[in-house]
Design a protein around this motif. Sequence first.
Motif, short mmCIF file in Angstrom:
data_model
loop_
_atom_site.label_atom_id
_atom_site.label_comp_id
_atom_site.label_asym_id
_atom_site.label_seq_id
_atom_site.Cartn_x
_atom_site.Cartn_y
_atom_site.Cartn_z
N LYS A 41 38.10 -35.64 -17.64
CA LYS A 41 37.41 -36.22 -18.78
C LYS A 41 36.24 -37.11 -18.33
O LYS A 41 35.20 -37.15 -18.96
CB LYS A 41 38.42 -37.04 -19.60
CG LYS A 41 37.88 -37.56 -20.92
CD LYS A 41 38.98 -38.12 -21.77
CE LYS A 41 39.52 -39.42 -21.20
NZ LYS A 41 40.50 -40.08 -22.06
N GLY A 42 36.42 -37.75 -17.18
CA GLY A 42 35.38 -38.66 -16.68
C GLY A 42 34.30 -37.96 -15.88
O GLY A 42 33.35 -38.60 -15.43
N GLY A 43 34.43 -36.68 -15.62
CA GLY A 43 33.44 -35.96 -14.82
C GLY A 43 34.12 -35.10 -13.77
O GLY A 43 35.30 -34.78 -13.88
#
Length: 176
Positions: A41-43
């Motif tokens: 989700k964060g990359g």
Amino acid sequence: MSSDLKKINKLKKNSQRNFNIQESKLVERLIKISRVSKVTKGGKKLSFRAVVVIGDENGKVGVGVAKADDVVNAFKKAKTDGYKNLIELPLTKSLSVPHHVVGNFGACKVIVRPSIEGSGVIAGGAVRIVLEVAGVKNVIAKQLGSDNLLNNARATICALQNLTTKLEVAEKRDLN
């Protein structure tokens, strides 16, 4: 009771020392380091995967695979995985395999055949590395199917596990 525990601890220490001595005699060869990523989700999270072959060049060989955030840790973890997966294989006097054998892993198929003395290791890619680290000096090998380095190395290990000696076959058939 406490003397028994002391003896057990002493035996454990001695066996660890012997294991460390054996580790130093083993040869490590790197097959491949690849950069892999995991999408979260964060990359993207980048890590490295190492494929290492470990052997004593005298009939013992193992393949290790590991992932880590940096290359050095991935290599170390792959080395320890290789120690856990060591197998022993029979070699002839001419440092060849005793007989023709085929190994399969995934979509890879590896054919390993004995060769005359002085011919060397005739093989390519990961198969060559595994056979050299195992200590096989005269052999012909062919890899068919996929060209995935890890699967070819594991197919070679499967082939080498299937090797038998004349004594083992005689015992299985109840012959003298």
